[in-house]
Design a protein around this motif. Structure first.
Motif, PDB file in Angstrom:
ATOM      1  N   VAL A   1      54.739   2.236  33.056  1.00  0.00           N
ATOM      2  CA  VAL A   1      55.800   1.297  32.662  1.00  0.00           C
ATOM      3  C   VAL A   1      57.087   2.071  32.382  1.00  0.00           C
ATOM      4  N   ASN A   2      56.974   3.145  31.598  1.00  0.00           N
ATOM      5  CA  ASN A   2      58.129   3.954  31.250  1.00  0.00           C
ATOM      6  C   ASN A   2      58.831   4.476  32.497  1.00  0.00           C
ATOM      7  N   MET A   3      58.063   5.053  33.410  1.00  0.00           N
ATOM      8  CA  MET A   3      58.659   5.686  34.578  1.00  0.00           C
ATOM      9  C   MET A   3      59.258   4.668  35.551  1.00  0.00           C
ATOM     10  N   ILE A   4      58.644   3.491  35.657  1.00  0.00           N
ATOM     11  CA  ILE A   4      59.215   2.450  36.519  1.00  0.00           C
ATOM     12  C   ILE A   4      60.564   2.011  35.962  1.00  0.00           C
ATOM     13  N   VAL A   5      60.592   1.697  34.666  1.00  0.00           N
ATOM     14  CA  VAL A   5      61.848   1.254  34.047  1.00  0.00           C
ATOM     15  C   VAL A   5      62.882   2.374  34.101  1.00  0.00           C
ATOM     16  N   TYR A   6      62.475   3.593  33.722  1.00  0.00           N
ATOM     17  CA  TYR A   6      63.378   4.746  33.723  1.00  0.00           C
ATOM     18  C   TYR A   6      63.953   4.992  35.124  1.00  0.00           C
ATOM     19  N   SER A   7      63.093   4.983  36.129  1.00  0.00           N
ATOM     20  CA  SER A   7      63.547   5.242  37.504  1.00  0.00           C
ATOM     21  C   SER A   7      64.512   4.179  37.990  1.00  0.00           C
ATOM     22  N   ILE A   8      64.224   2.915  37.675  1.00  0.00           N
ATOM     23  CA  ILE A   8      65.133   1.825  38.062  1.00  0.00           C
ATOM     24  C   ILE A   8      66.498   2.024  37.407  1.00  0.00           C
ATOM     25  N   LEU A   9      66.483   2.364  36.124  1.00  0.00           N
ATOM     26  CA  LEU A   9      67.752   2.554  35.413  1.00  0.00           C
ATOM     27  C   LEU A   9      68.521   3.767  35.939  1.00  0.00           C
ATOM     28  N   ILE A  10      67.803   4.852  36.259  1.00  0.00           N
ATOM     29  CA  ILE A  10      68.447   6.033  36.853  1.00  0.00           C
ATOM     30  C   ILE A  10      69.050   5.646  38.208  1.00  0.00           C
TER      31      ILE A  10
ATOM     32  N   TYR B   1      70.833   9.147  31.847  1.00  0.00           N
ATOM     33  CA  TYR B   1      69.402   9.408  31.728  1.00  0.00           C
ATOM     34  C   TYR B   1      68.881   9.307  30.301  1.00  0.00           C
ATOM     35  N   LEU B   2      69.706   9.628  29.293  1.00  0.00           N
ATOM     36  CA  LEU B   2      69.243   9.504  27.904  1.00  0.00           C
ATOM     37  C   LEU B   2      69.172   8.036  27.476  1.00  0.00           C
ATOM     38  N   ILE B   3      70.114   7.231  27.922  1.00  0.00           N
ATOM     39  CA  ILE B   3      70.066   5.786  27.651  1.00  0.00           C
ATOM     40  C   ILE B   3      68.882   5.165  28.393  1.00  0.00           C
ATOM     41  N   ALA B   4      68.679   5.583  29.632  1.00  0.00           N
ATOM     42  CA  ALA B   4      67.543   5.090  30.418  1.00  0.00           C
ATOM     43  C   ALA B   4      66.226   5.438  29.734  1.00  0.00           C
ATOM     44  N   ALA B   5      66.131   6.647  29.200  1.00  0.00           N
ATOM     45  CA  ALA B   5      64.914   7.076  28.502  1.00  0.00           C
ATOM     46  C   ALA B   5      64.681   6.246  27.241  1.00  0.00           C
ATOM     47  N   THR B   6      65.757   5.893  26.549  1.00  0.00           N
ATOM     48  CA  THR B   6      65.638   5.089  25.326  1.00  0.00           C
ATOM     49  C   THR B   6      65.150   3.672  25.648  1.00  0.00           C
TER      50      THR B   6
ATOM     51  N   LYS C   1      65.225  15.339  36.671  1.00  0.00           N
ATOM     52  CA  LYS C   1      65.170  14.401  35.545  1.00  0.00           C
ATOM     53  C   LYS C   1      63.854  13.637  35.472  1.00  0.00           C
ATOM     54  N   ILE C   2      63.311  13.258  36.604  1.00  0.00           N
ATOM     55  CA  ILE C   2      62.053  12.505  36.621  1.00  0.00           C
ATOM     56  C   ILE C   2      60.904  13.407  36.169  1.00  0.00           C
ATOM     57  N   LEU C   3      60.809  14.602  36.733  1.00  0.00           N
ATOM     58  CA  LEU C   3      59.770  15.548  36.342  1.00  0.00           C
ATOM     59  C   LEU C   3      59.908  15.934  34.865  1.00  0.00           C
ATOM     60  N   SER C   4      61.133  16.124  34.415  1.00  0.00           N
ATOM     61  CA  SER C   4      61.381  16.470  33.012  1.00  0.00           C
ATOM     62  C   SER C   4      60.903  15.365  32.076  1.00  0.00           C
ATOM     63  N   GLN C   5      61.110  14.114  32.482  1.00  0.00           N
ATOM     64  CA  GLN C   5      60.642  12.986  31.667  1.00  0.00           C
ATOM     65  C   GLN C   5      59.114  12.983  31.579  1.00  0.00           C
TER      66      GLN C   5
END
Length: 136
Positions: free
Chosen positions: A22-31, A37-42, A103-107
């Motif tokens: 869930v996190n990575m789908i939402v994060y990737s869409i936002l990126i 990337y920090l807002i996307a991670a939040t 950024k994706i790998l780092s997350q």
């Protein structure tokens, strides 16, 4: 006792994997939408943590800490997760800004670093039974 904790840890891990997805789908869409990337991670954190709480409450720790209200458990879960989110963000930022890692790998690495701390906090605090003895 150890067998019981390992069973819970495995269930917690399965729920955690769903949270990572869930996190990575939402994060990737936002990126992809060019959100910082920090807002996307939040944002992805809050969505994933709610997913994880629901599944951990109804499956991993089913019937645990019944003396606590749903709301109290959720906010405790959110607090523990928030502390681990800070760990995640520190690792994410360190890897992206200091080591120029994707950024994706780092997350993913940041999530991995915080996972064990998250389980321990939830086991010993959020879903702790009223008179739970850990020495058994």
């Amino acid at each position: 006792m150890l067998k019981k904790i390992m069973k819970l840890f495995i269930k917690f891990g399965i729920v955690g994997i769903s949270g990572v997805i869930v996190n990575m789908i939402v994060y990737s869409i936002l990126i992809f939408m060019n959100i910082n990337y920090l807002i996307a991670a939040t944002i992805s954190f809050f969505i994933a943590v709610t997913n994880n709480f629901i599944w951990n409450n109804i499956w991993t720790f089913k019937g645990k800490a019944e003396h606590k209200s749903f709301k109290r458990k959720y906010f405790s879960f959110l607090l523990i997760s928030g502390i681990n989110f800070i760990v995640n963000i520190l690792v994410l930022r360190l890897l992206v800004e200091n080591f120029s890692i994707n950024k994706i790998l780092s997350q993913l690495i940041g999530i991995g670093v915080a996972s064990t701390l998250n389980f321990l906090g939830n086991y010993f605090i959020v879903f702790k039974e009223k008179n739970q003895d850990y020495g058994e």
